[in-house]
Structures are given as C-alpha cells and as structure tokens.
Write a protein that holds these residues in place. Structure first.
Motif, PDB file in Angstrom:
ATOM      1  N   LYS A  55     -23.707  10.051 -15.389  1.00 32.74           N
ATOM      2  CA  LYS A  55     -22.569   9.124 -15.363  1.00 32.74           C
ATOM      3  C   LYS A  55     -21.240   9.837 -15.619  1.00 32.74           C
ATOM      4  N   PHE A  56     -21.282  10.976 -16.295  1.00 30.55           N
ATOM      5  CA  PHE A  56     -20.082  11.777 -16.523  1.00 30.55           C
ATOM      6  C   PHE A  56     -19.938  12.878 -15.461  1.00 30.55           C
ATOM      7  N   LEU A  59     -18.333  12.134 -11.925  1.00 31.18           N
ATOM      8  CA  LEU A  59     -16.922  11.738 -11.856  1.00 31.18           C
ATOM      9  C   LEU A  59     -16.125  12.825 -11.149  1.00 31.18           C
ATOM     10  N   PRO A  60     -15.211  12.450 -10.267  1.00 30.19           N
ATOM     11  CA  PRO A  60     -14.396  13.480  -9.603  1.00 30.19           C
ATOM     12  C   PRO A  60     -13.356  14.061 -10.561  1.00 30.19           C
ATOM     13  N   VAL A  62      -9.829  14.673 -11.799  1.00 27.85           N
ATOM     14  CA  VAL A  62      -8.600  13.886 -11.721  1.00 27.85           C
ATOM     15  C   VAL A  62      -7.544  14.650 -10.929  1.00 27.85           C
ATOM     16  N   PRO A  73     -15.359  16.792  -6.352  1.00 32.43           N
ATOM     17  CA  PRO A  73     -16.357  16.669  -7.418  1.00 32.43           C
ATOM     18  C   PRO A  73     -16.224  17.794  -8.436  1.00 32.43           C
ATOM     19  N   GLN A  74     -16.758  17.562  -9.615  1.00 36.48           N
ATOM     20  CA  GLN A  74     -16.807  18.604 -10.632  1.00 36.48           C
ATOM     21  C   GLN A  74     -17.913  19.587 -10.268  1.00 36.48           C
ATOM     22  N   THR A  82     -15.423  20.651 -19.165  1.00 35.59           N
ATOM     23  CA  THR A  82     -14.926  19.308 -19.456  1.00 35.59           C
ATOM     24  C   THR A  82     -15.627  18.748 -20.690  1.00 35.59           C
ATOM     25  N   VAL A 101     -17.238   4.989 -20.037  1.00 35.23           N
ATOM     26  CA  VAL A 101     -17.176   6.159 -19.157  1.00 35.23           C
ATOM     27  C   VAL A 101     -15.745   6.467 -18.735  1.00 35.23           C
ATOM     28  N   ASP A 102     -14.917   5.448 -18.600  1.00 36.44           N
ATOM     29  CA  ASP A 102     -13.530   5.667 -18.196  1.00 36.44           C
ATOM     30  C   ASP A 102     -12.771   6.555 -19.176  1.00 36.44           C
ATOM     31  N   VAL A 105     -12.919  10.203 -18.073  1.00 41.38           N
ATOM     32  CA  VAL A 105     -12.181  10.553 -16.856  1.00 41.38           C
ATOM     33  C   VAL A 105     -11.005  11.496 -17.105  1.00 41.38           C
ATOM     34  N   THR A 108     -11.582  15.278 -17.107  1.00 40.45           N
ATOM     35  CA  THR A 108     -11.949  16.001 -15.888  1.00 40.45           C
ATOM     36  C   THR A 108     -10.752  16.686 -15.248  1.00 40.45           C
TER      37      THR A 108
END
Length: 155
Positions: A55-56, A59-60, A62, A73-74, A82, A101-102, A105, A108
């Motif tokens: 879920k982490f 995340l793309p 930022v 993507p990471q 991160t 999860v936000d 973000v 990242t």
C-alpha cells in the motif's frame, strides 16, 4: 533497546535524515554500550520492515512523471529511502501512516531521502569499537522482504 528509547534517539534527527543529523545520531550512539547500538539497528530494521507494504510501495513519486506524463513509480531503492525518511520524521509520523496511507505520500517526494539513516548503526559501531559493522538484524529491511506486506507476491 525499547521502542521508547529508539524513538528518543530518532528525535535527535529533528525530522530529517541528512548527513549531519545522522552523523550526530551516530555520535550519540557511539557513547552507549555496544548492545544498545545493536538494539538500535534491530529496531530500525524492524521499523523499516513494518513499512515495507504494498500500500506504500505502489504510491508514485510526488511531482515526478515519466516521458509520457504518467506518474513515476518508486523504485525499490527509492521506496527504502522513503521509508527511512518516514522513520526519521519520528514516532508520530511513522504511526500515522499505518492509519492513513495519504500521510505517506509526501515522503515519496524526491526532497525526502532518508538514505543516510541506513548508515547510522554501522557508523556508531565503528566509532565505538574501531571495527567494521558485520552484523545482520532480526528483520530484513530491503524492499519486498515483508512477505505479509506484499500478499500478491506470495506463492
């Protein structure tokens, strides 16, 4: 080392894992008994391991896109750094991301890079003993090591 002791030491970073703050933390640790340095390394690895979740990790980054404008993507390394940045931000930030999860973000972003935090246990150990760090921790912090955090990767 207790979690409370670990987070107290992390607080010496003032929320950032840059070279200077991580050196300061290594200097603080060097004055402690070697078992505490090892205990710090174990807690740090566990904190990173717990964040090693899909879920982490999906995340793309930022404010970063590829050549065609899609979110970037990471990479595995970026995701590890991160996660270090989240740990460096302190206990409250680390705990908060598990519930929202936000809140992960912003970390990242390429402005956050916690890579220096990975070197703290080895630096502290070498400063304290004069010997190179040659130890494994109880938890592997490399990306994808937490199989429970990446259920679709399980066979």
């Amino acid at each position: 080392m207790t979690w409370a002791d670990f987070w107290t030491l992390i607080d010496t970073l003032n929320g950032e894992a840059d070279e200077a703050s991580c050196r300061r933390l290594a200097e603080e640790l060097r004055n402690r008994p070697v078992p505490e340095i090892i205990g710090f390394a174990d807690r740090h690895a566990e904190a990173l391991y717990r964040l090693d979740q899909e879920k982490f990790g999906v995340l793309p980054v930022v404010n970063m896109t590829d050549r065609i404008g899609s979110p970037s993507p990471q990479s595995a390394d970026h995701f590890l750094y991160t996660r270090c940045a989240v740990v460096a931000a302190g206990r409250a930030a680390w705990e908060d991301v598990f519930f929202d999860v936000d809140k992960f973000v912003p970390f990242t972003s390429t402005q956050y890079d916690g890579e220096w935090l990975l070197h703290v246990p080895g630096q502290a150990y070498e400063l304290a003993t004069g010997q190179a760090w040659d130890r494994s921790t109880r938890y592997c912090f490399e990306t994808f090591s937490n199989k429970d955090g990446w259920p679709h990767l399980q066979n």
